[in-house]
Design an enzyme around this catalytic site. Sequence first.
Site: not given
Lengths: 640, 640
Positions: B129, B179, B312, B328, B406
């Site tokens: 990350h 990323d 997720e 989420e 988050c």
Amino acid sequence: MPNLKKLTPVAWTQVDVDDAFWNPRIHANRTVTLPLEYALNKKNGVLDAYQWDWWDLAKSKPPWHIWVGDLGKWIEAASYSLAKHPDAAVATQMDDVISRIIKGQKEDGYIYPNPLPKSWRWANLVSWHEFYEVGHDIEGAVAHYQATGQRHFLDAVCRCADLMEANFGTEPGKKRGYDGHPEIELAMMKLYRATGEPRYLKLAKFFVDERRREPNYFALEAQAATRAGVPLTTWDGKPGDYHYYQAHKPLRQQEQAVGHAVRALYLYSGAVDVAVETGDGELLATCRRLWKNLTRRRMYVIGGVGSSQHGEAFTFDYDLPNETAYAETCANIALVFLAHRLLQVDADGEYADVMERAIYNGVLSGISLDGRRFFYANHLAAFPASGSDKFDAVATSRREWFGCACCPPNIARLIASIGQYAYSTSATGLYVHLYMGGSVHAQIAGQTVTVRQQTQYPWKETVRLSVDPQTPATFDLLLRIPGWCRRATLKVNGKAVALKNITRKSYARIHRQWSQGDQVELTLSMLVQRIEANPNVRMDCGKVALQRGPVVYCLEEIDNGKNLADLALPRQAKLSAAFDKKLSATVITAKALRRQPAGWGDTLYRPAQSATHPAALRAVPYCLWNNRGDGEMLVWIRQP
Amino acid sequence: MPNLKKLTPVAWTQVDVDDAFWNPRIHANRTVTLPLEYALNKKNGVLDAYQWDWWDLAKSKPPWHIWVGDLGKWIEAASYSLAKHPDAAVATQMDDVISRIIKGQKEDGYIYPNPLPKSWRWANLVSWHEFYEVGHDIEGAVAHYQATGQRHFLDAVCRCADLMEANFGTEPGKKRGYDGHPEIELAMMKLYRATGEPRYLKLAKFFVDERRREPNYFALEAQAATRAGVPLTTWDGKPGDYHYYQAHKPLRQQEQAVGHAVRALYLYSGAVDVAVETGDGELLATCRRLWKNLTRRRMYVIGGVGSSQHGEAFTFDYDLPNETAYAETCANIALVFLAHRLLQVDADGEYADVMERAIYNGVLSGISLDGRRFFYANHLAAFPASGSDKFDAVATSRREWFGCACCPPNIARLIASIGQYAYSTSATGLYVHLYMGGSVHAQIAGQTVTVRQQTQYPWKETVRLSVDPQTPATFDLLLRIPGWCRRATLKVNGKAVALKNITRKSYARIHRQWSQGDQVELTLSMLVQRIEANPNVRMDCGKVALQRGPVVYCLEEIDNGKNLADLALPRQAKLSAAFDKKLSATVITAKALRRQPAGWGDTLYRPAQSATHPAALRAVPYCLWNNRGDGEMLVWIRQP
């Protein structure tokens, strides 16, 4: 010692099954399933591994310890099958398997096909299944002895049992261990009953009583194993939660059916045997309590138990998800074992109802009609697009075999000995629990009485029994009036007999003097029923399952199109049953409704406006699903 | 270069929000959420870690890399909040955080609060990350610059962006990495727009285009890391499945929204920005295609996305389980980001409808009314007895914080800048997308025009707008007619205007010469609606959700008792809406039905015979659930 048992099952050797329902299944079992299992056991290395002195990773990888109990179950199934239906090839295979096991037995009697270094023996009881494996060998040996009269395999497992008895128990110097996977308890009871050796009863009782006594054996074992460098594994990689093993507290203190469902039901089954043979009313009360919890709060309508794949386990009361139902075939079979045992104790049709529900639904669904493919999990709704079919254990199509292939030989032994669940004798006569064509020879009133059944159960309502004592004699014939049956009628030698006054605990007692050729006709009304689940089963609210006789039905995509969840069966819709020759089963049809799937375009949500359109609904027996190709399946149907 | 964008959002700095719905939320956000986040970021060591030269496990464990982006989001939220509602304590905290980040920036510009050995830098992009974190710092810096006019933080992140641009790209000698967690793409576009520096646009475009070009960078990276001894971790411990990262194929070839939902939506958002700024119609077509898939087949009625906790992630079309819904909070917020971007491109109310659906339902459900507790997953049915409340990420009660926190700062920045989603300007006038009390100052027709909204949205039907140009001018006022609205009426200066002919793509265009004090009144009928889902959503067949205005409703145990699944809302039942002062919200009541839960005793299954009894049903806005204690919750209600 109090007699806690009202009935004695008629041994499988005395029962012949011969009818249109069971014959194809028994046939497929012995011509396909048994040879297939033998071949695969050979292929996966289990048969060879018995000859090893030792683990030798340089030579080969040891077979997975979980594979090993399959062999004992295979011998058991082969024994039942060969005794009724001789087959030279299978007989040769059986002799081969038995001789390899005996040849591999260590000098002191130890049997385990995954020969551990001696210092590792019994060092990881929590997860290496050492007793579980021996238990299945014992069950196999007892069946083999009953089938053939030959003692060599029985003697071998007795030497192993003797070794275990010499090493386990409460006496000073003995280990106080028990297996992480129960099974040895009921196996040891079978061995006790076959041999009369009281040490086997004592050992079985020890295993039941010792479980999670303090200090906690599994915790001590883990400490010792760590010290000794024995590789420890647990099912989930985490130590400390003993529910999975039914070792969270002593069995007598357990209130709910928890943990791995097969383990739980094998344990309870062994505990019933111990309770009965030792006159232990408290232990029996425990088993009845656990029975109530599991059958009244944790059982699927198909007679399936253990709703979660995680730990192959029970979850919590009324938690019975349909699409993710686990209801492992082995667990459903173990439910038959437990029901059968408690039935002997109480002679109460409640147990036979569950036994029958499991057999005709959640057990038989585990094997394809041709005997070639198996379900491990028995979902109550299948949606192949979910991708669960990628995983053998939760597949939406039957598989030829499994990495852990416990279910196929389990169902093989059940089918091969299905007759043993049908009859019991009491002090006064013969109980008929299950209706299936064939005959039984039972010891009643001092003589061998033969009773023949003629029936097209479970599709037709009528069961005809002819009762043939060698000489006229007075005794009871007790016929089960199934819990699902709303209206039953009885005739004895053509004359109607009112059932009401003679029926108790779901058994109609016909007390009379019987002579050769006496005829009994029982008619069990098989109206199609809509079944509702307790409102606490949140998954089934607003839904019904269809049942006719003991058979639970389901919808399949091949008959009803995709998107079965959108079908609705109105409350007033007429349900028609008819025999389908192609399927060899009674099917149910009705006029249902579904929304028009067209016209939605790419709309995901919209103000409710859909009209419903008539749709033909066709339901087939649940146990027959996935015999005509893959697709969606659904048991619980919306009832608007 | 083709202009692919019809609208330009009015900057958050030019919008003030002031109404009864948003004020308490904005207030809780700045008095509770922001200080709480600061304190926890301080406590978990992230602030200190910026000062480290290096990983030093002897000194302390490095903070989890996942924590780090939270700080950038916090700065962003604090910047929005402080600009509108000054607060000395929060301002001091913000200065503290920014100064620590800048102080910790390495000489070459590198920013990462988990300072890796230099040789490990950018060596595990797939899961560390590094760019994701910088991306949030950039977003924070841009907001801080917009809020304060101060450049020091912006300059710092520019140095970091410059370092990245010097090291990543297609030029020889540069790395061709990107990323594992997209976010840098949209952040780099924000930086480009704030600074005008074309290298940032180029880098953002590179990250979007390079993703899963062959050779596969993540595979090469894994090989290199293994050779160099860099510890590699992947989310599931397995390499090779790049769907999770949206790196299974180049973005332009992707047909469905797959993998980790937050990553997917951040990536698509960044891609829209790149497409718009580079005139890349093909890339825009990709984003529209993915939008269609995700909003028409993979979105909950609450505007939630990513139905599975495993990864997720998105699962498959129409797979929207309710009790295990993940949805989420961050993913639902990211859906707002994407919708907002596509709305600027196409000026089509479809995007605003989804944006509004997410904001008023699946986003706001993520935070309690008092701002103190958060949902990570937003279930559509809660059954606390399932035990999922033991796990923070799938809890059935909101939590103060999360291991991976988050969501709280994400919702904090959204609430603090909610006004930025309400208005856009076009070449001809002002678009009003969302109705909320307050004002906007927009550049239209060569002057600053102020529009004030007065409304009790989303509870009341009327929105009053006063239009105040500095001098009379001719321009368009375009008012969104929401997709949920069955009947809208419009008055301009008290005179009815027919909507039909002036409405296109869900916007009513009022073209006229505006003078100070002009009044517009829009009335959006808010009849309670039953919503049905596409028949392919198998979980929702036979069920309806209730919606009034943009607000989706749910049942809670506190109002309706236990066992919500057994409640049924008949097709003909009247639905009444009334404002509840205690809840500060409109609630819905109806006469529903449920089975009598009593009388079942210990019966699990029985022939269907239950009568249903009247039961009062009370539904509350979904976003308000779990503000009055824990219990069951249900969105989709059975409609018999």
